[in-house]
Design an enzyme around this catalytic site. Structure first.
Site, PDB file in Angstrom:
ATOM      1  N   LYS A   1     -65.880  69.363  85.368  1.00 23.21           N
ATOM      2  CA  LYS A   1     -66.766  68.574  84.506  1.00 23.21           C
ATOM      3  C   LYS A   1     -66.401  68.732  83.039  1.00 23.21           C
ATOM      4  O   LYS A   1     -66.408  67.765  82.276  1.00 23.21           O
ATOM      5  CB  LYS A   1     -68.223  68.972  84.753  1.00 23.21           C
TER       6      LYS A   1
ATOM      7  N   ALA B   1     -66.193  61.739  88.507  1.00 25.53           N
ATOM      8  CA  ALA B   1     -66.069  61.774  87.041  1.00 25.53           C
ATOM      9  C   ALA B   1     -66.726  60.606  86.331  1.00 25.53           C
ATOM     10  O   ALA B   1     -66.593  60.470  85.115  1.00 25.53           O
ATOM     11  CB  ALA B   1     -64.611  61.882  86.590  1.00 25.53           C
ATOM     12  N   ALA B   2     -67.477  59.775  87.041  1.00 28.45           N
ATOM     13  CA  ALA B   2     -68.146  58.654  86.376  1.00 28.45           C
ATOM     14  C   ALA B   2     -69.131  59.159  85.323  1.00 28.45           C
ATOM     15  O   ALA B   2     -69.150  58.682  84.185  1.00 28.45           O
ATOM     16  CB  ALA B   2     -68.868  57.789  87.398  1.00 28.45           C
ATOM     17  N   GLY B   3     -69.958  60.132  85.709  1.00 30.41           N
ATOM     18  CA  GLY B   3     -70.926  60.690  84.759  1.00 30.41           C
ATOM     19  C   GLY B   3     -70.258  61.440  83.622  1.00 30.41           C
ATOM     20  O   GLY B   3     -70.708  61.371  82.475  1.00 30.41           O
ATOM     21  N   ASP B   4     -69.174  62.146  83.931  1.00 29.00           N
ATOM     22  CA  ASP B   4     -68.451  62.884  82.890  1.00 29.00           C
ATOM     23  C   ASP B   4     -67.785  61.931  81.903  1.00 29.00           C
ATOM     24  O   ASP B   4     -67.774  62.180  80.685  1.00 29.00           O
ATOM     25  CB  ASP B   4     -67.380  63.782  83.525  1.00 29.00           C
TER      26      ASP B   4
ATOM     27  N   GLY C   1     -59.550  59.371  91.542  1.00 27.76           N
ATOM     28  CA  GLY C   1     -59.351  60.624  90.823  1.00 27.76           C
ATOM     29  C   GLY C   1     -60.277  60.763  89.643  1.00 27.76           C
ATOM     30  O   GLY C   1     -60.988  59.828  89.252  1.00 27.76           O
TER      31      GLY C   1
END
Length: 308
Positions: free
Chosen positions: A41, A249-252, A288
């Site tokens: 994250k 990794a969408a939120g990150d 990814g």
């Protein structure tokens, strides 16, 4: 004006296993593919900030192994100051991601070197914190180190952003020094006790967080969008509708991109959320974590095409 963003966080090598669906208890399934990619994250958020134009620094740990060299390379390739990424005796963190055909994922994390960060590391990297505009952290590194880092930040007029993920309760010693909290539905429910299932619940959760001492909140609502509440503004930004391949990794990506655009007074929060939402929308269209995070020009071009 270029934002200076420092991220205290995790560095993980992602082992991505593509499956049709999650296996049932006792069931053996075959994978359609397996990939290795950079993640964690903290790394995801830092690279998203850097690719969106922020001057970015990172505080973290890796093992003295090939995975550690790989992760430092990802940061350096993104022109992130990695001089405060130090070696631990533990192995570099890893994540094992079950990626389903519908784009949803389930993730198992081995903390490794990420869990070796101490107050001494924060002290050694103090200048990276005190000279930043924004300090970001999550919960894939020890909370004690985050408490110390946020204390230094608040003493030096640095805006602190907390992403309480993976979901767990936030100690008062950390919460009192949080300027902006960015959390999803699961994390919001754990922290506030309010199930996020209708528009009214957004307002209730933000009010509860304000009573807990955090007066600026963004609740990310997946494919629906994001709700925000600050001391001066409140609103909802719809998500961009795209074909989702991988939500890793969408939120990150959202958080890192957000930090690159926000002003320290949060006065442009709506515009920053629109930008971050587009960055996230672009990320979920690729496989990814780090490989999917878009560059500044890609986000701006997509926004232009969307007439925003």
């Amino acid at each position: 004006m270029v934002n200076r963003v420092t991220v205290l966080g995790s560095l993980n090598v992602d082992n991505i296993m593509q499956v049709k669906r999650l296996p049932l208890p006792g069931e053996t399934m075959t994978m359609s593919a397996k990939k290795i990619a950079g993640g964690g994250k903290g790394a995801n958020q830092a690279i998203a900030a850097a690719r969106s134009g922020a001057q970015t620094a990172f505080i973290g740990k890796v093992g003295a192994d090939e995975q550690g060299r790989l992760m430092k390379g990802y940061l350096e390739d993104a022109k992130i100051d990695a001089t405060s990424v130090t070696l631990a005796t533990e192995e570099t963190g890893q994540a094992f991601i079950l990626l389903q055909e519908n784009g949803e994922n389930s993730i198992l994390v081995l903390g490794g070197a990420n869990q070796a960060i101490t107050d001494d590391d924060i002290e050694a990297a103090k200048e990276k914190i005190t000279t930043a505009d924004f300090l970001i952290t999550q919960f894939e590194t020890p909370i004690e180190a985050s408490i110390t880092a946020f204390k230094y930040a608040k003493e030096n007029d640095v805006v602190t952003i907390l992403n309480p993920a993976p979901a767990k309760r936030v100690p008062e010693a950390l919460l009192k020094n949080v300027d902006l909290i960015v959390l999803n539905e699961t994390e919001t429910e754990l922290l506030t006790g309010i199930k996020i299932d209708a528009e009214e619940s957004w307002y209730q959760a933000a009010a509860k967080l304000a009573k807990m001492g955090v007066k600026n909140t963004i609740i990310t609502l997946g494919s629906k969008g994001a709700y925000y509440k600050t001391t001066t503004a409140e609103g909802f930004i719809k998500a961009f509708k795209v074909a989702t391949l991988d939500t890793t990794a969408a939120g990150d990506t959202f958080l890192g991109a957000l930090s690159s655009q926000l002003d320290k007074a949060l006065s442009n929060i709506e515009e920053a959320i629109v930008f971050a939402s587009m960055a996230s929308a672009l990320a979920v269209q690729k496989f990814g974590a780090i490989p999917s995070i878009p560059q500044l020009n890609e986000v701006n071009d997509a926004l232009g095409e969307a007439n925003f």
